[in-house]
Design a protein around this motif. Structure first.
Motif, mmCIF file in Angstrom:
data_model
loop_
_atom_site.group_PDB
_atom_site.id
_atom_site.type_symbol
_atom_site.label_atom_id
_atom_site.label_comp_id
_atom_site.label_asym_id
_atom_site.label_seq_id
_atom_site.Cartn_x
_atom_site.Cartn_y
_atom_site.Cartn_z
ATOM 1 N N LEU A 13 -16.467 105.319 -14.491
ATOM 2 C CA LEU A 13 -16.779 106.546 -13.803
ATOM 3 C C LEU A 13 -15.929 107.230 -12.795
ATOM 4 N N TRP A 16 -15.348 111.048 -11.994
ATOM 5 C CA TRP A 16 -16.421 111.801 -11.703
ATOM 6 C C TRP A 16 -16.985 111.176 -10.444
ATOM 7 N N GLU A 19 -18.912 113.277 -7.765
ATOM 8 C CA GLU A 19 -20.364 113.844 -8.263
ATOM 9 C C GLU A 19 -21.452 112.648 -8.434
ATOM 10 N N VAL A 20 -20.830 111.704 -8.703
ATOM 11 C CA VAL A 20 -21.548 110.445 -9.209
ATOM 12 C C VAL A 20 -22.414 110.189 -7.827
ATOM 13 N N HIS A 69 -21.351 113.268 -20.619
ATOM 14 C CA HIS A 69 -22.164 114.134 -19.994
ATOM 15 C C HIS A 69 -21.410 114.767 -18.695
ATOM 16 N N TRP A 70 -20.789 113.815 -18.176
ATOM 17 C CA TRP A 70 -20.254 113.829 -16.580
ATOM 18 C C TRP A 70 -18.897 114.781 -17.025
ATOM 19 N N PHE A 117 -27.206 111.575 -14.251
ATOM 20 C CA PHE A 117 -26.891 112.583 -14.833
ATOM 21 C C PHE A 117 -27.808 113.799 -14.744
ATOM 22 N N TRP A 121 -27.565 117.430 -13.082
ATOM 23 C CA TRP A 121 -27.618 118.536 -13.576
ATOM 24 C C TRP A 121 -28.936 119.716 -13.068
#
Length: 493
Positions: A13, A16, A19-20, A69-70, A117, A121
């Motif tokens: 990951l 991202w 964001e994560v 998705h990310w 996620f 979102w």
């Protein structure tokens, strides 16, 4: 000391990671957990966020991550690759709790849906980008699951955190830090937008007749003759004192005019530096009511002008101005994140502007305050966002979009907030107190506050007090934590 959650993130990951990690920090802070990020090869952790559960460390709870998705949430959404992963899934599920399907194997709980996620979102407003905008930049959500299925009223993002906290406790972890002081289950706060405290006596009777028809003849005449006004600050104060509460009054520091209003610039007509208003501002502050800024319609176009409005109100009121709500909810319609960043630039502690003008519920899916994400900078904005759940006009001027009994709808919001141990921030305009002019508007607010007061487990606070508590709580948790930074840590094993 806060309870610590030991968490490991899959190195896959890494693209991202900002964001994560922001999403995890936001959820863990809401849940009340400090965190310790462990290397992916650790032998035992509480939480593992893994692209492949078979390769995850031994953990109490494993959540499956979906890199596809990310990669680009908006592009995937608009191209139909993911097709609104949260809304579309929940269209059939109805409740996030049903989507949080947990299986257990050899002492490990597994969640196969990427609910992290989902929370990202929702909290970043990805679905807002696909909806058309009308007058004042308001989103048209007609036909969306958020409206048709009432999902805005379910606060699904903080629902993720609530469900995760309960699952961690079920896995043997101690509960997180309480969200509110003195053992209260939920918080409640009100902010009054001061839009129209001084009526235009030749104009307001026409507005009354437009709202009420023939029933408005007498109140319209009373206003025309000066027997009824909108100046009800003492009335609001007396009402709130009944429930041992204080609210905020958000004043506009830029004086508009009828001429500007007719040309499409709907700022208010009063002058906060007029003697009457300076006296009012200082009396409100002296009695414990918060003075907040109601940023003018175009304040978002200039940080310099925005900051000057805040400074002018602070001088007029002789009190610090730490919070804001935008007039007409008017953030930059094309780029709300730019306005959220401007809140940081002008030094606000909190803002309370992320809601929908026409639709009851939580625009970003949370009853918990949070630091919003800025996608361009790939970091959180440092001004806290306190989510507004109800504006008075949702149940009056926009009742077609929010069908149902008023008390039932508000009771549903309160129950949702209590279940998530969140905050219920409401917006009731200054001018709606008189029942003859605005039938049942103030009474609806009073009944809600009476219901909450009778519960005995609600912390009533001003929005500034609520924000200060959350900021201090978040700081305590962060200081007790390690890891989950935006850059990937150096692995030692």
């Amino acid at each position: 000391m806060p309870t610590h959650v030991r968490i490991a993130l899959d190195p896959a990951l890494a693209p991202w990671r900002p964001e994560v990690t922001w999403t995890w920090r936001t959820l863990l802070t809401g849940m009340g957990y400090a965190w310790v990020e462990e290397p992916w090869g650790s032998s035992d952790v509480d939480l593992a966020y893994a692209t492949d559960p078979a390769q995850a460390p031994t953990a109490r709870l494993v959540i499956v991550a979906r890199p596809e998705h990310w990669t680009n949430p908006v592009a995937q959404l608009l191209a139909g690759i993911v097709r609104s992963p949260t809304w579309e899934h929940l269209r059939f599920q109805g409740e996030l709790a049903e989507a949080l399907q947990v299986t257990r194997h050899h002492g490990t709980a597994l969640i196969e849906r990427d609910i992290i996620f989902d929370a990202f979102w929702l909290l970043t407003g990805q679905e807002e980008r696909q909806h058309p905008r009308g007058k004042h930049g308001y989103s048209d959500l007609s036909g969306s699951p958020g409206v048709e299925q009432g999902l805005l009223r379910k606060a699904l993002a903080s629902g993720v955190g609530t469900s995760l906290e309960r699952e961690l406790v079920a896995c043997g972890l101690a509960p997180g830090m309480r969200r509110w002081p003195v053992g209260k289950t939920m918080a409640a706060a009100c902010g009054h937008d001061v839009d129209y405290p001084e009526v235009v006596r030749w104009l307001e009777p026409l507005r009354i007749l437009a709202r009420q028809g023939r029933r408005g003849l007498k109140p319209a005449l009373d206003v025309a003759l000066g027997r009824r006004t909108h100046w009800h600050f003492a009335s609001w104060m007396a009402l709130e004192q009944r429930f041992q509460s204080r609210s905020a009054f958000y004043f506009v520091a830029r004086q508009g005019s009828l001429f500007e209003y007719a040309r499409g610039l709907p700022d208010t007509f009063y002058d906060v530096n007029a003697p009457r208003f300076r006296l009012l501002l200082r009396e409100l502050a002296a009695e414990g009511w918060e003075i907040g800024l109601h940023a003018s319609y175009l304040a978002y176009t200039s940080a310099e002008k925005f900051g000057a409005e805040r400074a002018a109100l602070a001088v007029a009121s002789n009190t610090p101005v730490v919070g804001n709500r935008h007039h007409y909810w008017h953030l930059d319609p094309a780029d709300p994140e730019a306005t959220l960043l401007m809140h940081e630039q002008v030094g606000l502690t909190y803002d309370a502007s992320l809601t929908h003008d026409r639709y009851l519920g939580w625009r970003r899916g949370t009853t918990w305050p949070f630091y919003p994400w800025h996608s361009g900078l790939r970091r959180p904005v440092r001004t806290l966002q306190v989510p507004t759940g109800w504006m008075d006009d949702h149940l009056f001027g926009h009742h077609v979009n929010n069908p149902g009994g008023r008390q039932a709808l508000l009771g549903g919001l309160a129950d949702r907030v209590a279940d998530q141990e969140g905050c219920l921030l409401v917006d009731v305009h200054d001018y709606v107190y008189d029942d003859a002019l605005f039938p049942d508007w103030a009474a609806t607010y009073a009944r809600l506050w009476e219901t909450l007061f009778s519960r005995g487990d609600v912390w009533f606070a001003t929005p500034a007090e609520l924000a200060a508590h959350w900021v201090a709580r978040a700081k305590t948790l962060e200081q007790a934590s390690s890891g989950l930074s935006a850059s990937w840590p150096v692995m030692t094993i």
